[in-house]
Design a protein around this motif. Structure first.
Motif, PDB file in Angstrom:
ATOM      1  N   ASP A 180       0.826  -1.199   0.000  1.00  0.00           N
ATOM      2  CA  ASP A 180       0.000   0.000   0.000  1.00  0.00           C
ATOM      3  C   ASP A 180       0.865   1.256   0.000  1.00  0.00           C
ATOM      4  O   ASP A 180       0.418   2.315  -0.452  1.00  0.00           O
ATOM      5  N   GLY A 181       2.105   1.148   0.482  1.00  0.00           N
ATOM      6  CA  GLY A 181       3.005   2.295   0.482  1.00  0.00           C
ATOM      7  C   GLY A 181       3.686   2.556  -0.841  1.00  0.00           C
ATOM      8  O   GLY A 181       4.431   3.537  -0.964  1.00  0.00           O
ATOM      9  N   LEU A 182       3.434   1.744  -1.863  1.00  0.00           N
ATOM     10  CA  LEU A 182       4.075   1.958  -3.157  1.00  0.00           C
ATOM     11  C   LEU A 182       3.600   3.239  -3.837  1.00  0.00           C
ATOM     12  O   LEU A 182       4.277   3.751  -4.722  1.00  0.00           O
ATOM     13  N   ARG A 183       2.434   3.731  -3.447  1.00  0.00           N
ATOM     14  CA  ARG A 183       1.952   4.974  -4.057  1.00  0.00           C
ATOM     15  C   ARG A 183       2.413   6.218  -3.298  1.00  0.00           C
ATOM     16  O   ARG A 183       1.989   7.339  -3.619  1.00  0.00           O
ATOM     17  N   GLU A 184       3.277   6.043  -2.321  1.00  0.00           N
ATOM     18  CA  GLU A 184       3.843   7.191  -1.622  1.00  0.00           C
ATOM     19  C   GLU A 184       4.857   7.899  -2.530  1.00  0.00           C
ATOM     20  O   GLU A 184       5.607   7.263  -3.261  1.00  0.00           O
ATOM     21  N   LYS A 185       4.893   9.229  -2.440  1.00  0.00           N
ATOM     22  CA  LYS A 185       5.832  10.012  -3.225  1.00  0.00           C
ATOM     23  C   LYS A 185       6.730  10.859  -2.339  1.00  0.00           C
ATOM     24  O   LYS A 185       7.547  11.627  -2.834  1.00  0.00           O
ATOM     25  N   GLU A 186       6.580  10.737  -1.044  1.00  0.00           N
ATOM     26  CA  GLU A 186       7.337  11.563  -0.117  1.00  0.00           C
ATOM     27  C   GLU A 186       8.283  10.703   0.707  1.00  0.00           C
ATOM     28  O   GLU A 186       7.952   9.575   1.078  1.00  0.00           O
ATOM     29  N   GLU A 187       9.450  11.248   0.958  1.00  0.00           N
ATOM     30  CA  GLU A 187      10.431  10.547   1.781  1.00  0.00           C
ATOM     31  C   GLU A 187      10.136  10.790   3.254  1.00  0.00           C
ATOM     32  O   GLU A 187       9.612  11.833   3.613  1.00  0.00           O
ATOM     33  N   PRO A 188      10.450   9.869   4.153  1.00  0.00           N
ATOM     34  CA  PRO A 188      11.126   8.582   3.908  1.00  0.00           C
ATOM     35  C   PRO A 188      10.166   7.442   3.605  1.00  0.00           C
ATOM     36  O   PRO A 188      10.578   6.306   3.518  1.00  0.00           O
ATOM     37  N   TYR A 189       8.862   7.764   3.472  1.00  0.00           N
ATOM     38  CA  TYR A 189       7.869   6.696   3.303  1.00  0.00           C
ATOM     39  C   TYR A 189       8.102   5.920   2.010  1.00  0.00           C
ATOM     40  O   TYR A 189       8.000   4.686   1.994  1.00  0.00           O
ATOM     41  N   ARG A 190       8.423   6.634   0.929  1.00  0.00           N
ATOM     42  CA  ARG A 190       8.598   5.940  -0.342  1.00  0.00           C
ATOM     43  C   ARG A 190       9.825   5.038  -0.301  1.00  0.00           C
ATOM     44  O   ARG A 190       9.778   3.893  -0.748  1.00  0.00           O
ATOM     45  N   PHE A 191      10.917   5.546   0.239  1.00  0.00           N
ATOM     46  CA  PHE A 191      12.135   4.730   0.331  1.00  0.00           C
ATOM     47  C   PHE A 191      11.889   3.477   1.156  1.00  0.00           C
ATOM     48  O   PHE A 191      12.260   2.367   0.757  1.00  0.00           O
ATOM     49  N   LEU A 192      11.243   3.626   2.301  1.00  0.00           N
ATOM     50  CA  LEU A 192      11.013   2.481   3.179  1.00  0.00           C
ATOM     51  C   LEU A 192      10.052   1.485   2.549  1.00  0.00           C
ATOM     52  O   LEU A 192      10.239   0.265   2.661  1.00  0.00           O
ATOM     53  N   ALA A 193       9.009   1.979   1.885  1.00  0.00           N
ATOM     54  CA  ALA A 193       8.036   1.075   1.280  1.00  0.00           C
ATOM     55  C   ALA A 193       8.642   0.293   0.117  1.00  0.00           C
ATOM     56  O   ALA A 193       8.510  -0.933   0.036  1.00  0.00           O
ATOM     57  N   VAL A 194       9.323   1.012  -0.801  1.00  0.00           N
ATOM     58  CA  VAL A 194       9.880   0.347  -1.988  1.00  0.00           C
ATOM     59  C   VAL A 194      10.979  -0.631  -1.580  1.00  0.00           C
ATOM     60  O   VAL A 194      10.984  -1.800  -2.006  1.00  0.00           O
ATOM     61  N   GLN A 195      11.923  -0.180  -0.749  1.00  0.00           N
ATOM     62  CA  GLN A 195      13.002  -1.068  -0.332  1.00  0.00           C
ATOM     63  C   GLN A 195      12.466  -2.227   0.499  1.00  0.00           C
ATOM     64  O   GLN A 195      12.941  -3.368   0.383  1.00  0.00           O
ATOM     65  N   GLY A 196      11.455  -1.957   1.330  1.00  0.00           N
ATOM     66  CA  GLY A 196      10.872  -3.020   2.146  1.00  0.00           C
ATOM     67  C   GLY A 196      10.191  -4.080   1.305  1.00  0.00           C
ATOM     68  O   GLY A 196      10.292  -5.284   1.588  1.00  0.00           O
ATOM     69  N   VAL A 197       9.468  -3.653   0.252  1.00  0.00           N
ATOM     70  CA  VAL A 197       8.807  -4.621  -0.630  1.00  0.00           C
ATOM     71  C   VAL A 197       9.833  -5.508  -1.320  1.00  0.00           C
ATOM     72  O   VAL A 197       9.686  -6.739  -1.377  1.00  0.00           O
ATOM     73  N   PHE A 198      10.907  -4.917  -1.853  1.00  0.00           N
ATOM     74  CA  PHE A 198      11.922  -5.719  -2.546  1.00  0.00           C
ATOM     75  C   PHE A 198      12.635  -6.657  -1.576  1.00  0.00           C
ATOM     76  O   PHE A 198      12.963  -7.792  -1.937  1.00  0.00           O
ATOM     77  N   ASP A 199      12.877  -6.199  -0.342  1.00  0.00           N
ATOM     78  CA  ASP A 199      13.514  -7.084   0.640  1.00  0.00           C
ATOM     79  C   ASP A 199      12.618  -8.271   0.984  1.00  0.00           C
ATOM     80  O   ASP A 199      13.084  -9.419   1.083  1.00  0.00           O
ATOM     81  N   MET A 200      11.325  -8.010   1.153  1.00  0.00           N
ATOM     82  CA  MET A 200      10.402  -9.097   1.504  1.00  0.00           C
ATOM     83  C   MET A 200      10.198 -10.057   0.343  1.00  0.00           C
ATOM     84  O   MET A 200      10.068 -11.267   0.543  1.00  0.00           O
TER      85      MET A 200
END
Length: 324
Positions: A180-200
């Motif tokens: 659900d955080g993939l549609r974030e465009k603001e940091e640090p939410y976007r960085f954490l969401a995108v990197q977290g999805v790829f890690d998982m």
């Protein structure tokens, strides 16, 4: 010497898909600079004590904007084949009496008034960006301190510091929140969401497949924003997800009707530059090419029913398997 070594390490470092996305964001992140001033786009301070202002429930991501009923719309004139606004200036006018007009004069500077004003057909706004309010589940959980992550500041790139081993996470609970955080465009939410999805996805293995039905709504919501950077991010995540485990591509086939309409809409969105160079292709930012790559991965990993379902939703798609 230390700076040269650091530059050498940076050049030799192979970026993952997630870090390539994040690095592109650093170029135009939160600071817009002009000759006179620099300012931040968002009021958030990125502090752990900062809480996003609540958003009205009716303001949902990808929502339609209602047309104003008070704005007049043009009518279609079948005789001329045009959309025209009807002029009302003659509707209540008194009839012209004899010898009071300009008729019969040898010369006149009077200009005739048009009854209809031709206009183009109304714009449907199919490609227009839609609302994307800051009300994601990921932002709410992160600000509340319910996610086992923190930003780990390093010399070259920031990383996610996981407080729990990723393999021990409850994927049914956490993976939909990160999606659900993939549609974030603001940091640090976007960085954490995108990197977290790829890690998982990288460490999930067989735990990803049972969660596929819960990921469809976050994916559909992010695509419905019709924001090109967000769609590119979702496409790269889908490509990674399809190859992250067995049967994931086949499990996505029943949900093509929720995912593929936006693919069909933007499939032909390529830059026609003639003999120019599109540097977005090298960085994989061209939307049409990304959609084609994703559809080909869907067909390769989606089993025997994948092509017929893709063809049903996207009639212009040509098989990459049957045409070889």
């Amino acid at each position: 010497v230390s700076s040269q070594v650091a530059l050498g390490l940076t050049a030799a470092m192979t970026l993952t898909a997630a870090m390539a996305l994040i690095q592109d964001d650093w170029v135009a992140q939160k600071i817009e600079r002009t000759q006179a001033q620099a300012w931040t786009k968002h009021p958030e301070t990125n502090s752990c004590f900062d809480v996003t202002t609540a958003v009205a429930a009716k303001n949902r991501a990808g929502g339609h904007t209602m047309a104003n009923p008070e704005v007049p719309l043009p009518d279609y004139n079948a005789s001329t084949g045009q959309y025209c606004f009807k002029s009302s200036m003659y509707a209540d006018a008194a009839p012209v009496r004899a010898h009071s007009g300009n008729g019969g004069m040898t010369s006149s500077l009077a200009v005739g008034k048009k009854l209809e004003v031709p206009v183009g057909p109304p714009v449907c706004g199919a490609f227009r960006e839609r609302a994307n309010p800051p009300n994601t589940e990921f932002r709410r959980f992160y600000e509340r301190g319910d996610l086992p992550i923190q930003v780990e500041h390093r010399g070259v790139h920031n990383r996610i510091g996981w407080k729990v081993e990723i393999e021990k996470l409850d994927y049914h609970h956490y993976l939909p929140i990160f999606f659900d955080g993939l549609r974030e465009k603001e940091e640090p939410y976007r960085f954490l969401a995108v990197q977290g999805v790829f890690d998982m996805l990288e460490n999930g293995g067989s735990k990803i497949l049972p969660v596929i039905p819960q990921l469809i709504i976050p994916i559909k919501t992010a695509l419905n924003t019709r924001d090109s950077p967000i769609i590119c991010t979702v496409l790269k995540v889908l490509q990674q997800m399809v190859v992250s485990g067995e049967m994931i591509g086949e499990a996505l086939v029943p949900y093509y009707r929720q995912i593929l309409p936006i693919f069909n809409l933007f499939k032909s969105k390529n830059n026609n530059l003639g003999d120019g160079i599109d540097y977005g292709q090298q960085k994989r930012k061209t939307l049409g090419d990304l959609i084609t790559e994703t559809l080909e991965l869907f067909e390769i990993h989606g089993g025997e029913d994948a092509f017929i379902n893709i063809k049903y939703m996207i009639p212009t798609y040509e098989s990459c398997v049957l045409n070889e």
